[in-house]
Write a protein that holds these residues in place. Structure first.
Motif, PDB file in Angstrom:
ATOM      1  N   GLY A  71     118.859   7.539  61.777  1.00  7.36           N
ATOM      2  CA  GLY A  71     120.153   8.200  61.846  1.00  7.36           C
ATOM      3  C   GLY A  71     121.276   7.250  61.492  1.00  7.36           C
ATOM      4  N   ALA A  72     121.114   5.966  61.832  1.00  4.06           N
ATOM      5  CA  ALA A  72     122.161   5.006  61.529  1.00  4.06           C
ATOM      6  C   ALA A  72     121.957   4.352  60.185  1.00  4.06           C
ATOM      7  CB  ALA A  72     122.192   3.936  62.614  1.00  4.06           C
ATOM      8  N   GLY A  73     120.771   4.520  59.611  1.00  5.10           N
ATOM      9  CA  GLY A  73     120.489   3.822  58.352  1.00  5.10           C
ATOM     10  C   GLY A  73     120.502   4.712  57.159  1.00  5.10           C
ATOM     11  N   GLY A  74     119.540   5.665  57.080  1.00  2.00           N
ATOM     12  CA  GLY A  74     119.479   6.587  55.953  1.00  2.00           C
ATOM     13  C   GLY A  74     119.116   5.864  54.681  1.00  2.00           C
ATOM     14  N   GLY A  75     119.579   6.436  53.538  1.00  6.24           N
ATOM     15  CA  GLY A  75     119.326   5.840  52.232  1.00  6.24           C
ATOM     16  C   GLY A  75     120.212   4.631  52.007  1.00  6.24           C
ATOM     17  N   ASP A  76     120.156   4.034  50.806  1.00  8.83           N
ATOM     18  CA  ASP A  76     120.883   2.789  50.559  1.00  8.83           C
ATOM     19  C   ASP A  76     122.376   2.944  50.735  1.00  8.83           C
ATOM     20  OD1 ASP A  76     118.500   1.611  50.099  1.00  8.83           O
ATOM     21  OD2 ASP A  76     118.602   1.790  47.913  1.00  8.83           O
ATOM     22  N   ALA A  77     123.015   3.819  49.933  1.00  8.68           N
ATOM     23  CA  ALA A  77     124.474   3.977  50.004  1.00  8.68           C
ATOM     24  C   ALA A  77     124.883   4.525  51.363  1.00  8.68           C
ATOM     25  CB  ALA A  77     124.959   4.895  48.888  1.00  8.68           C
ATOM     26  N   GLU A  78     124.150   5.525  51.817  1.00 12.77           N
ATOM     27  CA  GLU A  78     124.497   6.128  53.100  1.00 12.77           C
ATOM     28  C   GLU A  78     124.267   5.138  54.233  1.00 12.77           C
ATOM     29  OE1 GLU A  78     122.256   9.435  55.460  1.00 12.77           O
ATOM     30  OE2 GLU A  78     123.574  10.414  53.992  1.00 12.77           O
ATOM     31  N   GLY A  79     123.155   4.394  54.148  1.00 16.80           N
ATOM     32  CA  GLY A  79     122.868   3.414  55.187  1.00 16.80           C
ATOM     33  C   GLY A  79     123.923   2.337  55.252  1.00 16.80           C
ATOM     34  N   GLU A  80     124.344   1.810  54.088  1.00 17.99           N
ATOM     35  CA  GLU A  80     125.398   0.799  54.066  1.00 17.99           C
ATOM     36  C   GLU A  80     126.683   1.345  54.656  1.00 17.99           C
ATOM     37  OE1 GLU A  80     125.550  -2.423  53.311  1.00 17.99           O
ATOM     38  OE2 GLU A  80     123.363  -2.375  53.143  1.00 17.99           O
ATOM     39  N   ALA A  81     126.998   2.593  54.294  1.00 19.37           N
ATOM     40  CA  ALA A  81     128.232   3.202  54.790  1.00 19.37           C
ATOM     41  C   ALA A  81     128.178   3.360  56.309  1.00 19.37           C
ATOM     42  CB  ALA A  81     128.439   4.560  54.128  1.00 19.37           C
ATOM     43  N   LEU A  82     127.020   3.794  56.835  1.00 21.97           N
ATOM     44  CA  LEU A  82     126.909   3.984  58.278  1.00 21.97           C
ATOM     45  C   LEU A  82     126.970   2.660  59.025  1.00 21.97           C
ATOM     46  CD1 LEU A  82     124.193   6.765  58.459  1.00 21.97           C
ATOM     47  CD2 LEU A  82     126.582   6.970  59.119  1.00 21.97           C
ATOM     48  N   ARG A  83     126.363   1.610  58.448  1.00 24.07           N
ATOM     49  CA  ARG A  83     126.424   0.313  59.117  1.00 24.07           C
ATOM     50  C   ARG A  83     127.854  -0.232  59.114  1.00 24.07           C
ATOM     51  NH1 ARG A  83     121.107   0.124  57.047  1.00 24.07           N
ATOM     52  NH2 ARG A  83     121.762  -0.568  54.974  1.00 24.07           N
ATOM     53  N   ALA A  84     128.540  -0.044  57.997  1.00 23.59           N
ATOM     54  CA  ALA A  84     129.935  -0.493  57.929  1.00 23.59           C
ATOM     55  C   ALA A  84     130.797   0.302  58.916  1.00 23.59           C
ATOM     56  CB  ALA A  84     130.468  -0.327  56.507  1.00 23.59           C
ATOM     57  N   ALA A  85     130.597   1.600  58.950  1.00 28.83           N
ATOM     58  CA  ALA A  85     131.368   2.445  59.858  1.00 28.83           C
ATOM     59  C   ALA A  85     131.083   2.087  61.312  1.00 28.83           C
ATOM     60  CB  ALA A  85     131.052   3.905  59.612  1.00 28.83           C
ATOM     61  N   THR A  86     129.829   1.734  61.599  1.00 27.52           N
ATOM     62  CA  THR A  86     129.471   1.357  62.966  1.00 27.52           C
ATOM     63  C   THR A  86     130.201   0.083  63.368  1.00 27.52           C
ATOM     64  OG1 THR A  86     127.306   2.410  62.761  1.00 27.52           O
ATOM     65  CG2 THR A  86     127.553   0.730  64.473  1.00 27.52           C
ATOM     66  N   ARG A  87     130.285  -0.904  62.441  1.00 25.86           N
ATOM     67  CA  ARG A  87     130.992  -2.135  62.765  1.00 25.86           C
ATOM     68  C   ARG A  87     132.483  -1.864  63.001  1.00 25.86           C
ATOM     69  NH1 ARG A  87     127.224  -4.095  58.836  1.00 25.86           N
ATOM     70  NH2 ARG A  87     128.709  -3.768  57.117  1.00 25.86           N
ATOM     71  N   LEU A  88     133.076  -1.011  62.157  1.00 24.39           N
ATOM     72  CA  LEU A  88     134.492  -0.689  62.336  1.00 24.39           C
ATOM     73  C   LEU A  88     134.727   0.029  63.661  1.00 24.39           C
ATOM     74  CD1 LEU A  88     135.494   0.600  58.775  1.00 24.39           C
ATOM     75  CD2 LEU A  88     136.219  -1.527  59.870  1.00 24.39           C
ATOM     76  N   ALA A  89     133.856   0.993  63.979  1.00 23.96           N
ATOM     77  CA  ALA A  89     134.015   1.758  65.221  1.00 23.96           C
ATOM     78  C   ALA A  89     133.874   0.852  66.434  1.00 23.96           C
ATOM     79  CB  ALA A  89     132.990   2.884  65.268  1.00 23.96           C
ATOM     80  N   CYS A 136     133.099   3.043  53.456  1.00 18.81           N
ATOM     81  CA  CYS A 136     132.855   4.278  54.208  1.00 18.81           C
ATOM     82  C   CYS A 136     134.124   5.079  54.438  1.00 18.81           C
ATOM     83  CB  CYS A 136     132.217   3.950  55.559  1.00 18.81           C
ATOM     84  SG  CYS A 136     133.293   3.001  56.648  1.00 18.81           S
ATOM     85  N   ARG A 137     133.889   6.325  54.711  1.00 22.35           N
ATOM     86  CA  ARG A 137     134.922   7.204  55.272  1.00 22.35           C
ATOM     87  C   ARG A 137     134.552   7.393  56.739  1.00 22.35           C
ATOM     88  NH1 ARG A 137     134.398  12.658  52.538  1.00 22.35           N
ATOM     89  NH2 ARG A 137     136.429  13.090  53.503  1.00 22.35           N
ATOM     90  N   LEU A 138     135.428   6.990  57.634  1.00 25.87           N
ATOM     91  CA  LEU A 138     135.154   7.073  59.066  1.00 25.87           C
ATOM     92  C   LEU A 138     136.191   7.975  59.728  1.00 25.87           C
ATOM     93  CD1 LEU A 138     133.721   6.156  61.692  1.00 25.87           C
ATOM     94  CD2 LEU A 138     135.324   4.215  61.763  1.00 25.87           C
ATOM     95  N   GLY A 172     134.223   7.708  49.014  1.00 24.90           N
ATOM     96  CA  GLY A 172     134.274   8.529  47.815  1.00 24.90           C
ATOM     97  C   GLY A 172     133.397   9.746  47.880  1.00 24.90           C
ATOM     98  N   GLY A 173     132.615   9.914  48.952  1.00 26.02           N
ATOM     99  CA  GLY A 173     131.697  11.043  49.064  1.00 26.02           C
ATOM    100  C   GLY A 173     132.380  12.258  49.645  1.00 26.02           C
ATOM    101  N   GLY A 174     132.399  13.324  48.882  1.00 27.78           N
ATOM    102  CA  GLY A 174     132.943  14.588  49.363  1.00 27.78           C
ATOM    103  C   GLY A 174     131.825  15.573  49.622  1.00 27.78           C
ATOM    104  N   PRO A 175     132.146  16.813  49.814  1.00 25.14           N
ATOM    105  CA  PRO A 175     131.126  17.833  50.086  1.00 25.14           C
ATOM    106  C   PRO A 175     130.065  17.924  49.008  1.00 25.14           C
ATOM    107  CG  PRO A 175     133.329  18.666  50.584  1.00 25.14           C
ATOM    108  CD  PRO A 175     133.518  17.341  49.907  1.00 25.14           C
ATOM    109  N   ALA A 176     130.449  17.779  47.718  1.00 24.68           N
ATOM    110  CA  ALA A 176     129.469  17.892  46.636  1.00 24.68           C
ATOM    111  C   ALA A 176     128.441  16.775  46.727  1.00 24.68           C
ATOM    112  CB  ALA A 176     130.170  17.859  45.279  1.00 24.68           C
ATOM    113  N   ASP A 177     128.927  15.540  46.996  1.00 30.36           N
ATOM    114  CA  ASP A 177     127.995  14.419  47.130  1.00 30.36           C
ATOM    115  C   ASP A 177     127.065  14.620  48.326  1.00 30.36           C
ATOM    116  OD1 ASP A 177     129.129  12.701  44.999  1.00 30.36           O
ATOM    117  OD2 ASP A 177     130.896  12.754  46.287  1.00 30.36           O
ATOM    118  N   ARG A 178     127.620  15.134  49.399  1.00 25.91           N
ATOM    119  CA  ARG A 178     126.802  15.349  50.576  1.00 25.91           C
ATOM    120  C   ARG A 178     125.721  16.388  50.306  1.00 25.91           C
ATOM    121  NH1 ARG A 178     130.532  15.089  53.795  1.00 25.91           N
ATOM    122  NH2 ARG A 178     131.209  17.271  53.891  1.00 25.91           N
TER     123      ARG A 178
END
Length: 1024
Positions: free
Chosen positions: A250-268, A194-196, A225-231
């Motif tokens: 909101g915390a899950g979303g799709g596969d890649a986004e969900g994984e990123a949000l869960r990882a970011a949540t653990r880091l935060a 993730c990018r946090l 790796g997700g920038g504005p174009a990916d978003r």
């Protein structure tokens, strides 16, 4: 030192500020301090600290902890003033930092460096200081070491309170970054997903952090790796944040986004624990993420699109106020910058929301209401006159005015306050007072927290703590008393200015404007003005450009005022006249520093001025001749009528200072001009009423206007009399001289266009020949009339003496005995009727009272007038109707002589007074409405008849006033409705009829007068 008896050393320690000199003496006797015991510089440095006892104890503990290296410290303390002041200053202000040094004694070396780079470190310097941390505990120690340096600069005055708060925020930034690095080091797999970005909010975001405070943050994350174009691609596929109010999605979303949000949540979450957990090395501070969307019920981390969707659809007003201080501080700073860029437009559109100002004001009230009663008087932050009052006022002004002025968009309170002052949104003096008070309160807050490094905003309750606090602020002779005196002064200033700025009526009006209107093209501006109802939008635009062009502070304030004023002018019958009047007043007062400040700051002054300027010509004409009278509109009590006594005193004083009679009458007219404006302004604004009556009650307002104008004109006559007497006779005329008011003057019912009907009465003074006295009295009366007839642009005060015995052919002035002889032998019934309104108005009050006693039997005859007299009264009334009504006038709408008009009602009431005044005391009044009420109370007429007559009389009197107010000082006769549409609309507004209801006004008037005429025909013309 002998126990129980102070010796010279004891007294010396007392002079240095030690509260317990005996304990201090024992500590100084310790062998380790032998080299410092008699060192004057060392003792001076201790005496300069907030708490010399605490500083000395802290030094002893540090020396004990250093053991073999203690001598190095003591030698440095003795020889290096910077270290001595910084170390002792910290030890005397903070028991918590003394504990830290006792536990980590070598950290004293952090205070040795005294170079330019050390004076005001920023994030980079603090990151360098925290670069070696390898665990949460080492981070806590390094953080306290950095706090030690910040506190040293603070207590020694090297940094002011704003710089200290900024340093604390920068240290918090470096600490968050270090804590995030530790969390990422323990979970590299999460960091890779993730990018946090960590967004600081509140005081940390605003670069104004406390020593001990929650650090408010918001988290935003995207897949690695997700920038504005990916978003954008994800949003196109549907992951566009529409799940903003669904926590799980909101915390899950799709596969890649969900994984990123869960990882970011653990880091935060891990980062928050590193900062917040309590260990033997203490706690850094709690990280608070409750300002995120949905608060503690929402997901800890969201994508940028989810944040944006929430703020667009669901956010409350206070959330945009919080976003004012959003600042990326840690993690992916590029993503953080995208977040701030995305939400910023919504922050500066928040004031467009319905009830924005009201909601913000109510939120502040709720904060105050939630404070426990026992703490209210000790609150530095949340209570009335506290820090929140400053912050809320500044933030509200920023959000309202910052929509169109980017210079106001600072997240730091004091910087924003400076910008508000520079832009003219806040007066310079008010801004300086708020700045000073805010700095004082923040310094108090810092020093209170510094002592135990605890989060508190309460004034300490113990005398010892208050003494330490007072000394830390520089108070030495009586620290506690001086501290409370300064606190009360600053808190009172904050509260006063908070009420003035935070509840400024102009704010809500400005907030409701479309800010884009201020940047319209000339063509679009003309169209907009035309739509608002301006008949000459081109001229209106030229006025606007003349008022608001340029970069001056005056122009900046005008640009704030004008959009609101334009709307208020547009709500009148003549917007063009309102804007033109405003330009003329502004041109006249443009260089007067208080004028625009008054309109911006003081209550409803701007709205009052707009209403007065656009309601007709009378009040603006007066104001343009005395523009300083605009100050009346901003004074809380300025619209209240002044007493006759006060008016007479001021007028006579002004006359007494004049060089000659003509200058004297000019001075008297100056007082009258201002007071006419006060009366007209209060009338137009709707500020007049009576005790127990609503301010907008038309009848009550009319009575107050009549009283005010009568008292003012009485004072003016008193001034003219003084001028006429003084010009030839000095202080004393050979005759006593009095002026008796008749008609509407005597009845306290004067309107804006009324003449002053009077009788002049004299009486020779003792030893003065009656002929000599008569000549002197005649000369005075003639001179009074001449002086008051001198050319002027002011509303004239015309003296009409035609109701005197024998009318125009009779003597202008008579002696009291001459009046007695005339009334005894020659008096006619119409004279008795005229005397019903006789009232003393100026001159010799005792002579006036004797004249009224003389005429009472004529106006209140026992048994009433005989049948012949009643027939004569009716004949005179019928003759008046047929002869005096102007040619071509509509008898159904002529308010004075028409059917159901003033004379109809007044003659009916006066006939009742002549018939029953001797028996009914209430009828012995010069006021029409009071006599009507007395007749009702005495059963001389029915309740419905009394109501109909009163309604007609009030309507006719108000109509006459309205026409004069609309047409101005030199307007045409005011007894009929105007024919010109704008004037007619203006009269309608005064009488309470909105746009498009002029026809209804005319119909209502005819209905009222028609009903009154039926009553008059029955009561006045009916059987005796």
């Amino acid at each position: 030192m002998v126990s129980g008896r102070p010796d010279s050393a004891f007294r010396r320690l007392l002079r240095y500020g030690f509260a317990d000199p005996a304990a201090a003496a024992r500590l100084l006797d310790e062998p380790e301090l032998a080299t410092l015991r008699t060192d004057t510089l060392f003792l001076d440095a201790l005496g300069a600290t907030a708490d010399p006892d605490l500083a000395l104890i802290g030094l002893v503990r540090l020396v004990e902890a250093l053991d073999t290296e203690a001598q190095t410290l003591l030698d440095t303390v003795r020889t290096a003033k910077p270290l001595r002041d910084r170390l002792l200053g910290v030890l005397g202000a903070s028991a918590a930092l003394a504990d830290h040094l006792a536990t980590h004694p070598h950290d004293w070396k952090a205070l040795v460096t005294y170079e330019s780079t050390d004076l005001h470190p920023g994030v980079e310097e603090f990151e360098e200081a925290l670069s070696d941390v390898v665990s949460p505990d080492t981070l806590r120690v390094a953080y306290r070491r950095a706090i030690l340096s910040i506190a040293a600069r603070d207590v020694c005055g090297t940094s002011d309170v704003a710089e200290t708060a900024a340093e604390l925020a920068d240290l918090a930034t470096a600490t968050l970054r270090a804590a995030l690095r530790l969390a990422e080091a323990e979970a590299p797999e999460d960091a890779a997903l993730c990018r946090l970005a960590v967004i600081a909010m509140g005081k940390c975001g605003g670069h104004e952090l406390n020593y001990v405070s929650d650090v408010d943050v918001v988290y935003v994350a995207e897949p690695a790796g997700g920038g504005p174009a990916d978003r954008e691609a994800r949003e196109a596929r549907g992951a566009d944040g529409t799940n903003a109010t669904n926590g799980a999605k909101g915390a899950g979303g799709g596969d890649a986004e969900g994984e990123a949000l869960r990882a970011a949540t653990r880091l935060a979450a891990h980062m928050m624990r590193i900062c917040s957990d309590s260990t033997p090395e203490g706690t850094i501070w709690p990280v608070d993420a409750n300002l995120r969307p949905e608060g503690r019920n929402g997901p800890l981390v969201r994508t940028l699109s989810s944040h944006v969707a929430y703020y667009q659809r669901w956010a409350k007003t206070w959330e945009f106020q919080a976003l004012l201080k959003a600042r990326p501080v840690a993690g992916d700073l590029a993503l953080g910058a995208e977040y701030v860029e995305a939400v910023a437009p919504m922050v500066w559109q928040a004031a467009d929301r319905e009830n924005f100002v009201t909601d913000t004001q109510q939120m502040r009230r709720r904060v105050v209401a939630s404070i426990p009663a026992a703490q209210l008087d000790r609150e530095l932050k949340l209570g009335p006159g506290g820090l929140r009052d400053v912050e809320f006022a500044v933030q509200l002004l920023q959000l309202v005015h910052g929509r169109g002025d980017p210079t106001l968009r600072s997240s730091t309170t004091l910087d924003a306050l400076d910008a508000l002052a520079a832009g003219g949104y806040v007066g310079r003096q008010d801004a300086a007072s708020l700045d000073s008070a805010y700095r004082f309160l923040r310094t108090m807050e810092h020093r209170i927290q510094l002592y135990q490094m605890r989060r508190t905003h309460l004034m300490p309750s113990s005398d010892a703590d208050q003494r330490r606090l007072g000394r830390s602020l520089g108070y030495r002779s009586e620290p506690v008393a001086e501290l409370h005196k300064a606190w009360r002064r600053h808190a009172a200033a904050v509260r006063r200015l908070h009420e003035k700025l935070f509840y400024r009526p102009l704010l809500d009006a400005v907030a409701q404007l479309d800010v884009g209107e201020a940047r319209l093209s000339p063509k679009a501006a003309v169209q907009r003005l035309e739509a608002l109802g301006y008949a000459d939008p081109g001229a209106a635009l030229r006025h606007l450009e003349a008022l608001a062009s340029g970069v001056s502070r005056k122009a900046a304030i005008q640009r704030t005022l004008l959009p609101v004023l334009l709307g208020w002018f547009a709500d009148s019958a003549d917007p063009d006249a309102g804007l033109l009047g405003f330009r003329k007043v502004s041109d006249a007062l443009g260089k007067t520093p208080w004028y625009l400040r008054l309109l911006r700051d003081e209550g409803a002054a701007a709205e009052n001025l707009a209403r007065v300027l656009s309601a007709g010509r009378y009040a603006p004409d007066l104001l343009l001749r005395a523009p300083e009278a605009v100050a009346i509109l901003g004074d809380e009590h300025g619209l209240r009528p002044r007493s006759r006594t006060a008016l007479v005193q001021e007028t006579l004083s002004a006359v007494g200072r004049a060089g000659d009679a003509e200058q004297a009458v000019v001075a008297a007219r100056g007082v009258r001009r201002r007071e006419l404006f006060r009366t007209a302004a209060a009338d137009l604004i709707g500020a007049y009423g009576t005790e127990g009556a609503a301010p907008q009650d038309p009848a009550a307002s009319l009575d107050r206007v009549g009283d005010a104008l009568t008292d003012l004109n009485s004072a003016t006559l008193s001034g003219a009399l003084r001028a006429a007497v003084g010009a030839q006779w000095g202080d004393e005329l050979p005759a006593r001289f009095t002026v008796i008011g008749l008609g509407r003057f005597g009845g306290h019912e004067m309107g804006y266009g009324s003449d002053a009907d009077v009788l002049f009465v004299h009486e020779p003074r003792d030893g003065i020949d009656e002929q000599e006295a008569g000549k002197a009295a005649f000369a005075v009366a003639t001179e009074m009339r001449r002086l008051l007839q001198l050319p002027t642009a002011d509303p004239p005060l015309v003296i009409d003496a035609d109701l005197r015995p024998e009318g125009k052919s009779g003597a202008l002035v008579r002696s009291l005995s001459s009046y007695a002889a005339y009334y005894r032998r020659w008096s006619l019934v119409w004279e008795s009727q005229a005397l019903l309104r006789a009232q003393y108005v100026a001159g010799d009050e005792d002579l006036g009272a004797r004249f009224l006693a003389l005429v009472d039997p004529l106006r209140y005859p026992v048994g009433g007038p005989d049948d012949d007299a009643v027939r004569e009264i009716r004949r005179l009334k019928a003759r008046m109707e047929s002869e005096r009504l102007p040619r071509g006038a509509d008898p159904t709408t002529h308010m004075k002589l028409g059917r159901g008009g003033l004379t109809d009602v007044e003659w009916t009431v006066q006939l009742l007074q002549l018939r029953h005044g001797a028996e009914v005391a209430g009828l012995r009044t010069t006021r029409t409405r009071a006599a009507l009420a007395a007749a009702l109370a005495a059963g001389l007429l029915g309740q419905e008849d009394a109501r109909v007559l009163d309604e007609a009389w009030v309507l006719a009197s108000r109509l006459r006033n309205a026409v004069t107010l609309v047409r101005g000082v030199r307007g045409r006769p005011a007894d009929t409705f105007p024919s010109e549409s704008r004037e007619l609309a203006g009269v309608g507004r005064y009488l309470g009829y909105g746009p498009g209801h002029v026809g209804e006004m005319l119909d209502d008037s005819r209905r009222v007068t028609r009903r009154a005429r039926l009553v008059v025909e029955r009561l006045f013309y009916g059987a005796a």
